[in-house]
Design a protein around this motif. Structure first.
Motif, PDB file in Angstrom:
ATOM      1  N   THR A  65       0.840  -1.196   0.000  1.00 27.38           N
ATOM      2  CA  THR A  65       0.000   0.000   0.000  1.00 27.38           C
ATOM      3  C   THR A  65       0.878   1.251   0.000  1.00 27.38           C
ATOM      4  N   VAL A  66       0.267   2.415  -0.318  1.00 24.26           N
ATOM      5  CA  VAL A  66       0.997   3.680  -0.331  1.00 24.26           C
ATOM      6  C   VAL A  66       1.453   4.006   1.076  1.00 24.26           C
ATOM      7  N   ASP A  67       2.565   4.701   1.190  1.00 22.63           N
ATOM      8  CA  ASP A  67       3.124   5.031   2.494  1.00 22.63           C
ATOM      9  C   ASP A  67       2.097   5.787   3.328  1.00 22.63           C
ATOM     10  N   HIS A  68       1.952   5.420   4.600  1.00 21.64           N
ATOM     11  CA  HIS A  68       0.968   6.053   5.480  1.00 21.64           C
ATOM     12  C   HIS A  68       1.298   7.535   5.725  1.00 21.64           C
ATOM     13  N   ALA A  69       2.562   7.886   5.703  1.00 19.93           N
ATOM     14  CA  ALA A  69       2.931   9.297   5.899  1.00 19.93           C
ATOM     15  C   ALA A  69       2.417  10.155   4.746  1.00 19.93           C
ATOM     16  N   VAL A  70       2.488   9.622   3.529  1.00 20.23           N
ATOM     17  CA  VAL A  70       1.979  10.366   2.376  1.00 20.23           C
ATOM     18  C   VAL A  70       0.470  10.553   2.476  1.00 20.23           C
ATOM     19  N   ILE A  71      -0.229   9.496   2.842  1.00 21.75           N
ATOM     20  CA  ILE A  71      -1.691   9.591   2.962  1.00 21.75           C
ATOM     21  C   ILE A  71      -2.074  10.601   4.040  1.00 21.75           C
ATOM     22  N   GLY A  72      -1.388  10.572   5.176  1.00 22.89           N
ATOM     23  CA  GLY A  72      -1.689  11.521   6.251  1.00 22.89           C
ATOM     24  C   GLY A  72      -1.467  12.966   5.833  1.00 22.89           C
ATOM     25  N   GLY A  73      -0.395  13.205   5.074  1.00 17.17           N
ATOM     26  CA  GLY A  73      -0.139  14.572   4.614  1.00 17.17           C
ATOM     27  C   GLY A  73      -1.219  15.073   3.676  1.00 17.17           C
TER      28      GLY A  73
END
Length: 442
Positions: free
Chosen positions: A371-379
Motif C-alpha cells: 500500500t501507499v506510504d501512510h505518511a503520504v496519505i496523512g499529509g
C-alpha cells in the motif's frame, strides 16, 4: 492291504470279521438308508491333518479308512498300516476319526472312507498339502534414486504350493506389478513380480513393501525404504529492512537452500548486471549498505548439488528517502492557494519480474503489492482538511458584510385614502420620482 500280527489266528479273525460285516450290511433294511460322509482337508506341510468318516443311521456296519494307494489305514479301531503317524482320535458306531501328524507332500491325495453295506458305500476326503513360500526377496535395479527418474524393483516368492500372489505397496498406496509364475521340477511354484515407477522427492524415506498372499502364511512381506536424491529448494529471506527499501538504508538478504545431498555451493548474482562493488557476500548472506536507485534490479541466489541446481530471485526497488512537508500557520481572507504535489515512482523499465520461480519484490515484500506510504496519505488528508477550513472562513466573512434591511416606496399614501379608487389614484401620483424606488436582491 497289510495286516498286523504274525500268527494265522489273527488272519482268520480279521477275515471272519470282514465277512460278518458284509453279511450284516447285505441284510439291512432298505428303509434305514445309511449315509457316509467326510470332508476335504487342507493342511500346511509339517502340521497335523484330521480325517473324519461319519455315518448316519448306522446299524453297526464296519467302517474303514484307506490311503490313496487303497491300503487300509484303520479297520474299525485297528490300524493294519505300519505308519505311526496315523493315530485313532475317535471310534464309535457313527464315526471313525484319524489324525495324521507331520504331513508331507507325499501324503497328498484322495483318502477313502468305506462302509461295508450292500452295496458298499464310499466317501472321499482329498488332502491338500500347502507349502509356504520362502522369505520374499526384493531387488532394486538402482542403488541411488534421483528425483524424476524411473526405477524398477522385483520381488520373488520361491517354492510354494499353490502359487503365491504378490502385492506392492508404496506407503499407503498400492502399485500394480507384473507377475510371472514358473512351475519347478518338484511341482513347486516360483512367482516373480516386477514393479516400475517414477520417483519424486516426496518418496524419500517412504517404505516400499512386497506383500505375499498365500493360504499357508499370513502377514508375510519384505520391505525397503526409498532413498531419493533431489535438487535444492531455494528461498530468499529478507532480514532487513522489514518495509520499503529507501535510499540511504541497508539491505540484508539470506539464501536458504535445502536438498539431498545438501548443496555445497551457494552463489549470489545480479541478473543482466554485476553485483555492486561494495556489496558483501558471506556464504549464503548478501549485504548492501547505503542503498541508491542505481542498485535497482534482480538479485538471484543459485544453489547446486549433484542432482542439479535451483535458484530464487529478489527484485530490488529503492524508494526516495522519506520527507516531511511543513503545515502553513497563517491564512488570508482574500485568497488562499495551496499546491500539493504527490509523486509516485515510475516502474523500473530494466527490472521485469522473473516468471520462474516467483521473485521477491522489494516494492511488495513477498510478492503482493504494498500500500501507499501512510505518511503520504496523512499529509494529503491534512492538506485537504486545512483547505476546507480556510474556505469556510472566507465564505463566513463575505456573508457577514452583505447582511441588511431593505424598504420600498410602492403605493405610498394609500393608508390615508377613503376608498380603494382614491388609494390607487394617490399611489399613481406618488410615482413622480421613480428613480428613487429601487429594490436590491441577493
Amino acid at each position: 492291504m497289510a495286516i498286523t500280527g504274525s500268527g494265522s489266528l489273527a488272519t482268520i479273525l480279521f477275515l471272519f470279521m470282514f465277512q460278518a460285516a458284509l453279511l450284516k450290511g447285505a441284510a439291512q433294511d432298505p428303509d434305514g438308508f445309511q449315509n457316509l460322509v467326510t470332508d476335504n482337508v487342507s493342511v500346511v506341510e509339517g502340521e497335523m491333518a484330521i480325517i473324519s468318516c461319519r455315518v448316519k443311521n448306522n446299524d453297526e456296519s464296519v467302517i474303514q479308512l484307506l490311503n490313496p494307494n487303497r491300503q487300509t489305514i484303520y479297520f474299525r479301531n485297528m490300524r493294519p498300516l505300519k505308519d505311526a503317524r496315523f493315530q485313532l482320535v475317535n471310534f464309535s458306531d457313527n464315526e471313525l476319526r484319524v489324525s495324521l501328524s507331520n504331513v508331507s507332500l507325499s501324503d497328498e491325495g484322495r483318502y477313502v472312507c468305506q462302509l461295508y453295506t450292500d452295496p458298499p458305500q464310499e466317501a472321499y476326503a482329498d488332502i491338500t498339502v500347502l507349502i509356504p513360500p520362502g522369505n520374499p526377496i526384493i531387488e532394486a535395479r538402482d542403488e541411488v534414486l534421483s528425483e524424476g527418474n524411473e526405477t524398477e524393483m522385483t520381488c520373488t516368492a520361491m517354492s510354494s504350493k499353490p502359487a503365491a500372489t504378490i502385492k506392492w505397496m508404496k506407503g499407503d498406496k498400492e502399485l500394480p506389478g507384473k507377475p510371472k509364475v514358473e512351475l519347478t521340477y518338484d511341482k513347486m511354484y516360483t512367482v516373480t513380480s516386477r514393479l516400475t515407477f517414477t520417483v519424486s522427492k516426496e518418496d524419500d524415506g517412504v517404505p516400499v513393501s512386497c506383500i505375499i498372499d498365500h493360504p499357508a502364511v499370513k502377514d508375510f512381506q519384505a520391505q525397503i525404504y526409498l532413498e531419493v536424491q533431489y535438487k535444492p529448494e531455494v528461498k530468499i529471506m529478507v532480514e532487513f529492512p522489514q518495509g520499503l527499501t529507501r535510499e540511504g538504508e541497508n539491505l540484508e538478504l539470506t539464501c536458504q537452500a535445502k536438498g539431498k545431498p545438501q548443496p555445497q555451493r551457494v552463489n549470489w548474482v545480479k541478473v543482466d548486471d554485476d553485483v555492486p562493488s561494495h556489496a558483501v557476500i558471506t556464504g549464503a548472506d548478501l549485504y548492501i549498505e547505503n542503498l541508491n536507485k542505481s542498485y535497482n534490479g534482480t538479485y538471484r541466489c543459485v544453489a547446486s548439488n549433484t542432482v542439479g541446481e535451483s535458484f530464487d530471485d529478489y527484485i530490488l526497488y529503492v524508494y526516495d528517502a522519506p520527507t516531511t512537508t511543513p503545515i502553513p500557520t497563517t491564512a488570508t481572507t482574500t485568497s488562499t492557494t495551496i499546491t500539493t504535489t504527490i509523486s509516485f515512482p515510475e516502474a523500473n523499465q530494466d527490472t521485469a519480474p522473473s516468471t520462474e520461480p516467483a521473485a521477491h519484490d522489494s516494492r511488495a515484500g513477498e510478492g503482493a503489492p504494498r500500500t501507499v506510504d501512510h505518511a503520504v496519505i496523512g499529509g494529503v488528508v491534512a492538506v485537504v482538511v486545512f483547505a476546507m477550513l480556510c474556505l469556510l472562513i472566507v465564505l463566513g466573512r463575505y456573508f457577514a458584510r452583505h447582511k441588511g434591511t431593505y424598504f420600498t416606496h410602492e403605493a405610498k399614501g394609500a393608508d390615508d385614502a377613503a376608498d380603494a379608487d382614491t388609494a390607487i389614484i394617490n399611489a399613481e401620483g406618488g410615482h413622480t420620482n421613480s428613480d428613487e424606488k429601487k429594490e436590491y436582491y441577493i
